[in-house]
Design a protein around this motif. Sequence first.
Motif, PDB file in Angstrom:
ATOM      1  N   GLN A   1      69.625  36.965  11.503  1.00 14.94           N
ATOM      2  CA  GLN A   1      68.228  36.519  11.428  1.00 14.94           C
ATOM      3  C   GLN A   1      67.952  35.814  10.102  1.00 14.94           C
ATOM      4  OE1 GLN A   1      66.555  40.405  12.119  1.00 14.94           O
ATOM      5  NE2 GLN A   1      65.951  39.883  14.231  1.00 14.94           N
ATOM      6  N   GLN A   2      68.492  36.360   9.023  1.00 12.05           N
ATOM      7  CA  GLN A   2      68.320  35.724   7.709  1.00 12.05           C
ATOM      8  C   GLN A   2      68.932  34.327   7.698  1.00 12.05           C
ATOM      9  OE1 GLN A   2      69.635  38.133   4.363  1.00 12.05           O
ATOM     10  NE2 GLN A   2      69.014  40.005   5.441  1.00 12.05           N
TER      11      GLN A   2
ATOM     12  N   ARG B   1      69.453  32.354  10.277  1.00 10.07           N
ATOM     13  CA  ARG B   1      68.650  31.456  11.121  1.00 10.07           C
ATOM     14  C   ARG B   1      67.378  31.021  10.397  1.00 10.07           C
ATOM     15  NH1 ARG B   1      67.945  34.944  16.236  1.00 10.07           N
ATOM     16  NH2 ARG B   1      66.300  33.444  16.648  1.00 10.07           N
ATOM     17  N   LEU B   2      66.736  31.975   9.717  1.00  9.29           N
ATOM     18  CA  LEU B   2      65.517  31.661   8.985  1.00  9.29           C
ATOM     19  C   LEU B   2      65.805  30.688   7.844  1.00  9.29           C
ATOM     20  CD1 LEU B   2      62.518  32.098   8.413  1.00  9.29           C
ATOM     21  CD2 LEU B   2      63.141  34.172   7.132  1.00  9.29           C
ATOM     22  N   ASN B   3      66.846  30.939   7.098  1.00  6.99           N
ATOM     23  CA  ASN B   3      67.195  30.052   5.991  1.00  6.99           C
ATOM     24  C   ASN B   3      67.610  28.666   6.484  1.00  6.99           C
ATOM     25  OD1 ASN B   3      66.610  31.940   3.987  1.00  6.99           O
ATOM     26  ND2 ASN B   3      68.673  32.815   4.073  1.00  6.99           N
TER      27      ASN B   3
ATOM     28  N   GLU C   1      66.520  27.203   9.214  1.00  5.65           N
ATOM     29  CA  GLU C   1      65.287  26.527   9.624  1.00  5.65           C
ATOM     30  C   GLU C   1      64.518  26.032   8.413  1.00  5.65           C
ATOM     31  OE1 GLU C   1      62.426  24.887  12.082  1.00  5.65           O
ATOM     32  OE2 GLU C   1      64.398  25.660  12.604  1.00  5.65           O
TER      33      GLU C   1
ATOM     34  N   ALA D   1      61.653  29.988   3.216  1.00  2.81           N
ATOM     35  CA  ALA D   1      61.526  30.908   4.349  1.00  2.81           C
ATOM     36  C   ALA D   1      60.079  31.363   4.531  1.00  2.81           C
ATOM     37  CB  ALA D   1      62.448  32.105   4.147  1.00  2.81           C
TER      38      ALA D   1
ATOM     39  N   VAL E   1      58.135  28.827   6.504  1.00  2.00           N
ATOM     40  CA  VAL E   1      58.523  28.843   7.917  1.00  2.00           C
ATOM     41  C   VAL E   1      57.810  29.993   8.628  1.00  2.00           C
ATOM     42  CG1 VAL E   1      60.440  29.207   9.528  1.00  2.00           C
ATOM     43  CG2 VAL E   1      60.757  27.740   7.518  1.00  2.00           C
ATOM     44  N   LEU E   2      57.793  31.154   8.002  1.00  2.00           N
ATOM     45  CA  LEU E   2      57.138  32.303   8.619  1.00  2.00           C
ATOM     46  C   LEU E   2      55.627  32.110   8.706  1.00  2.00           C
ATOM     47  CD1 LEU E   2      59.220  35.201   7.041  1.00  2.00           C
ATOM     48  CD2 LEU E   2      59.344  34.314   9.375  1.00  2.00           C
TER      49      LEU E   2
END
Length: 94
Positions: free
Chosen positions: A11-12, A14-16, A18, A26, A29-30
Motif C-alpha cells: 500500500q505504501q 502504491r501510494l508513493n 501515485e 502522499a 494524494v490522500l
Amino acid sequence: MTLTIELTMEQQERLNAEAQARGTDAEAVLRDLVETLPARSTIPKSWGARVLEEWRAAGVIGPYGDPSQDSPETARALRERLESELFPSESDAA
C-alpha cells in the motif's frame, strides 16, 4: 485533523507511486481521495432507514407529545388508519 494509519508495504508503494506520478506528496494524494467521497447527505439510505423516517414523519412511531395519547385507543386508531392506507377497500378505490 491528523490521522495515523498503518499501511502494508504494498500500500505504501502504491501510494508513493501515485504521489510521484502526480508530482506531489502522499498527503496530497490522500486529501484528493477524501474529496472524492460523497457528502453524507448523498449516501443512499437503506430501505429500513427510509421506512423508519417515513413512519416517524407520519406519526406512526416515535414519542408522542401528549402522554395521554399513548393508549390502546390511539394504537387502534393508528392501526386502522394504516390498514386503510395500505389496504384500501373496494369502495374506497371506486
